[in-house]
Design a protein around this motif. Structure first.
Motif, PDB file in Angstrom:
ATOM      1  N   LEU A   1     -29.048  54.639  69.518  1.00 56.80           N
ATOM      2  CA  LEU A   1     -27.947  54.114  68.919  1.00 56.80           C
ATOM      3  C   LEU A   1     -27.647  52.657  69.139  1.00 56.80           C
ATOM      4  O   LEU A   1     -27.663  52.448  70.436  1.00 56.80           O
ATOM      5  N   PRO A   2     -27.755  51.889  67.975  1.00 60.23           N
ATOM      6  CA  PRO A   2     -27.709  50.509  68.429  1.00 60.23           C
ATOM      7  C   PRO A   2     -26.423  49.938  68.921  1.00 60.23           C
ATOM      8  O   PRO A   2     -25.031  50.575  68.498  1.00 60.23           O
ATOM      9  N   ASP A   3     -26.297  48.830  69.499  1.00 55.52           N
ATOM     10  CA  ASP A   3     -24.969  48.139  69.830  1.00 55.52           C
ATOM     11  C   ASP A   3     -24.680  47.035  68.782  1.00 55.52           C
ATOM     12  O   ASP A   3     -24.505  46.046  68.863  1.00 55.52           O
ATOM     13  N   VAL A   4     -23.981  47.751  67.602  1.00 58.01           N
ATOM     14  CA  VAL A   4     -23.536  46.860  66.471  1.00 58.01           C
ATOM     15  C   VAL A   4     -22.457  47.467  65.906  1.00 58.01           C
ATOM     16  O   VAL A   4     -22.192  48.730  66.108  1.00 58.01           O
ATOM     17  N   PRO A   5     -21.805  46.695  65.080  1.00 53.77           N
ATOM     18  CA  PRO A   5     -20.617  47.025  64.509  1.00 53.77           C
ATOM     19  C   PRO A   5     -20.455  48.455  63.576  1.00 53.77           C
ATOM     20  O   PRO A   5     -21.713  48.558  62.960  1.00 53.77           O
ATOM     21  N   THR A   6     -19.771  49.363  63.712  1.00 53.56           N
ATOM     22  CA  THR A   6     -19.902  50.655  62.953  1.00 53.56           C
ATOM     23  C   THR A   6     -19.433  50.091  61.488  1.00 53.56           C
ATOM     24  O   THR A   6     -18.749  49.382  61.069  1.00 53.56           O
ATOM     25  N   ASN A   7     -19.839  51.241  60.688  1.00 53.49           N
ATOM     26  CA  ASN A   7     -19.399  51.067  59.327  1.00 53.49           C
ATOM     27  C   ASN A   7     -18.145  51.981  58.714  1.00 53.49           C
ATOM     28  O   ASN A   7     -18.395  53.202  59.119  1.00 53.49           O
ATOM     29  N   GLU A   8     -17.173  51.631  58.073  1.00 53.19           N
ATOM     30  CA  GLU A   8     -15.987  52.040  57.819  1.00 53.19           C
ATOM     31  C   GLU A   8     -16.133  53.340  56.724  1.00 53.19           C
ATOM     32  O   GLU A   8     -17.218  53.209  55.894  1.00 53.19           O
ATOM     33  N   ILE A   9     -15.848  54.449  56.892  1.00 52.86           N
ATOM     34  CA  ILE A   9     -15.646  55.645  55.822  1.00 52.86           C
ATOM     35  C   ILE A   9     -14.181  55.716  55.434  1.00 52.86           C
ATOM     36  O   ILE A   9     -13.385  56.018  56.193  1.00 52.86           O
ATOM     37  N   THR A  10     -14.137  55.305  54.160  1.00 51.55           N
ATOM     38  CA  THR A  10     -12.575  55.469  53.661  1.00 51.55           C
ATOM     39  C   THR A  10     -12.085  57.101  53.159  1.00 51.55           C
ATOM     40  O   THR A  10     -11.149  57.403  53.100  1.00 51.55           O
ATOM     41  N   ASN A  11     -13.177  57.969  53.112  1.00 48.44           N
ATOM     42  CA  ASN A  11     -12.845  59.283  52.796  1.00 48.44           C
ATOM     43  C   ASN A  11     -13.977  60.276  53.329  1.00 48.44           C
ATOM     44  O   ASN A  11     -15.134  60.090  53.156  1.00 48.44           O
TER      45      ASN A  11
ATOM     46  N   ILE B   1     -27.479  59.143  61.484  1.00 50.51           N
ATOM     47  CA  ILE B   1     -26.321  58.427  61.652  1.00 50.51           C
ATOM     48  C   ILE B   1     -25.829  58.970  63.116  1.00 50.51           C
ATOM     49  O   ILE B   1     -25.884  60.075  63.270  1.00 50.51           O
ATOM     50  N   TRP B   2     -24.652  58.177  63.589  1.00 52.96           N
ATOM     51  CA  TRP B   2     -24.020  58.493  64.332  1.00 52.96           C
ATOM     52  C   TRP B   2     -22.445  58.631  64.083  1.00 52.96           C
ATOM     53  O   TRP B   2     -22.197  57.433  63.372  1.00 52.96           O
ATOM     54  N   LEU B   3     -21.748  59.597  63.740  1.00 49.09           N
ATOM     55  CA  LEU B   3     -20.294  59.876  63.303  1.00 49.09           C
ATOM     56  C   LEU B   3     -19.490  59.676  64.384  1.00 49.09           C
ATOM     57  O   LEU B   3     -19.490  60.595  65.052  1.00 49.09           O
ATOM     58  N   GLU B   4     -18.355  59.011  64.022  1.00 40.89           N
ATOM     59  CA  GLU B   4     -17.178  59.312  65.091  1.00 40.89           C
ATOM     60  C   GLU B   4     -15.958  58.979  64.518  1.00 40.89           C
ATOM     61  O   GLU B   4     -15.498  58.299  63.569  1.00 40.89           O
TER      62      GLU B   4
ATOM     63  N   LYS C   1     -15.873  56.454  61.182  1.00 37.47           N
ATOM     64  CA  LYS C   1     -17.090  55.685  61.046  1.00 37.47           C
ATOM     65  C   LYS C   1     -18.269  55.996  61.309  1.00 37.47           C
ATOM     66  O   LYS C   1     -18.605  57.107  61.800  1.00 37.47           O
ATOM     67  N   PHE C   2     -19.377  55.469  60.913  1.00 37.98           N
ATOM     68  CA  PHE C   2     -20.630  55.597  61.104  1.00 37.98           C
ATOM     69  C   PHE C   2     -21.560  54.429  61.510  1.00 37.98           C
ATOM     70  O   PHE C   2     -21.235  53.379  61.163  1.00 37.98           O
ATOM     71  N   THR C   3     -22.736  54.862  62.206  1.00 38.33           N
ATOM     72  CA  THR C   3     -23.785  53.525  62.637  1.00 38.33           C
ATOM     73  C   THR C   3     -24.949  54.315  62.337  1.00 38.33           C
ATOM     74  O   THR C   3     -25.447  55.218  62.635  1.00 38.33           O
ATOM     75  N   LYS C   4     -25.935  53.464  61.644  1.00 40.82           N
ATOM     76  CA  LYS C   4     -27.171  53.904  61.343  1.00 40.82           C
ATOM     77  C   LYS C   4     -28.046  53.691  62.444  1.00 40.82           C
ATOM     78  O   LYS C   4     -28.139  52.796  63.053  1.00 40.82           O
ATOM     79  N   LEU C   5     -28.983  54.863  62.747  1.00 44.46           N
ATOM     80  CA  LEU C   5     -29.588  54.889  64.215  1.00 44.46           C
ATOM     81  C   LEU C   5     -31.021  54.017  63.873  1.00 44.46           C
ATOM     82  O   LEU C   5     -31.442  53.884  62.864  1.00 44.46           O
TER      83      LEU C   5
END
Length: 226
Positions: free
Chosen positions: A27-37, A59-62, A100-104
Motif C-alpha cells: 500500500l503506497p504512501d500516496v494520495p487516495t482517489n475519490e469515489i463519487t458513488n 486496491i485498498w478501499l476505505e 476512497k481507493f488507492t491502487k496497490l
C-alpha cells in the motif's frame, strides 16, 4: 475362435501443472482517489472519474463513515469512470459519500516452490446441555491459512517487504492464479511466521505462514465476472 479386438483407452492428463502467477501487494504512501458513488449491488460498482485502473488490479478501499468496507479488493473495469469492486456486497451499504481507493503496488513473487491454500476451515463443537435428548453440535468457522516455501534471496525487494510486514504484524494482500486457470484469487492476511533455513553447499530456503483475514476475492479474468 477369433478374439475380440482390444479396446484402446485414450489417456487424458488430469490436474494442473504447478505453475502460478503469484504476486504480493504494498500500500503506497500516496494520495487516495475519490469515489463519487458506490452502488447498492453485488458486487458494488464504484464511480470514480478517470480512475486509471485495469481489470485484475488490486486496491485498498476505505471510508471513515462506514469502516466495514475498509480492505483489499480486486477490480473489474466497466468504463474509464467506473469499476466493480470484487468481494464487496453493496446491497446493504446504504449511501456512502466519502469512499476512497488507492491502487496497490504489485510485486511479482516467483520464488515459491510450494504453496498450500487452506481458505476454509471449520470445527464442530459439542454444545449438548442436560435438557437435550440428543447430541447437539455447532459448526464454527476458523480463519484460513496460507503456507509457502521456496528460495530465499537476500536483499530482494519483495522478500524484504514480506519480512518488514511480518515484523510489523501488518495485513498484506496477495494473489494466486494457476497458469491454466482463468480465476484469479486474492487473499488478505497477516504473516504469522517468516523463516530462513540454509546449510553449507545448499541454497537458502524460506517458509512463510499467513492467517487469512476475511473472505477470498475471486475474479474471472476472461469475463470480469466473479
Amino acid at each position: 475362435m477369433a478374439q475380440a479386438p482390444k479396446k484402446t483407452r485414450i489417456s487424458t492428463k488430469r490436474g494442473t501443472p504447478f505453475t502460478n502467477q503469484t504476486a504480493v501487494f504494498d500500500l503506497p504512501d500516496v494520495p487516495t482517489n475519490e469515489i463519487t458513488n458506490l452502488s447498492n449491488s453485488k458486487p458494488a460498482i464504484a464511480t470514480s472519474l478517470a480512475h486509471g485502473l485495469s481489470t485484475s488490479d488490486a486496491i485498498w478501499l476505505e471510508s471513515e463513515t462506514n469502516s466495514a468496507i475498509n480492505g483489499y479488493y480486486l477490480v473489474s473495469v466497466n468504463t474509464e469512470d467506473s469499476f466493480a469492486v470484487i468481494g464487496l456486497n453493496g446491497e446493504d451499504l446504504g449511501t456512502i459519500t466519502d469512499a476512497k481507493f488507492t491502487k496497490l503496488i504489485r510485486y511479482p513473487f516467483c520464488d515459491a516452490t510450494s504453496i498450500k491454500l487452506s481458505p476454509i476451515k471449520t470445527t464442530e463443537k459439542d454444545v449438548t446441555t442436560n435438557c437435550d435428548e440428543d447430541p447437539v453440535t455447532e459448526v464454527q468457522k476458523e480463519s484460513g491459512t496460507i503456507s509457502m516455501s521456496g528460495l530465499w534471496m537476500p536483499d530482494k525487494k519483495v522478500q524484504d517487504f514480506l519480512e518488514e510486514m511480518a515484523e510489523a504484524t501488518e495485513t498484506i494482500f496477495l494473489t494466486v492464479k494457476p497458469k491454466k486457470s482463468k480465476t484469479l484469487r486474492g487473499y488478505q492476511g497477516k504473516i504469522t511466521s517468516f523463516d530462513q533455513d540454509g546449510k553449507s553447499g545448499d541454497l537458502w530456503q524460506f517458509s512463510m505462514e499467513l492467517k487469512i483475514v476475511g473472505r477470498q476475492r475471486k475474479l474471472d479474468t476472461t469475463s470480469g465476472v466473479i
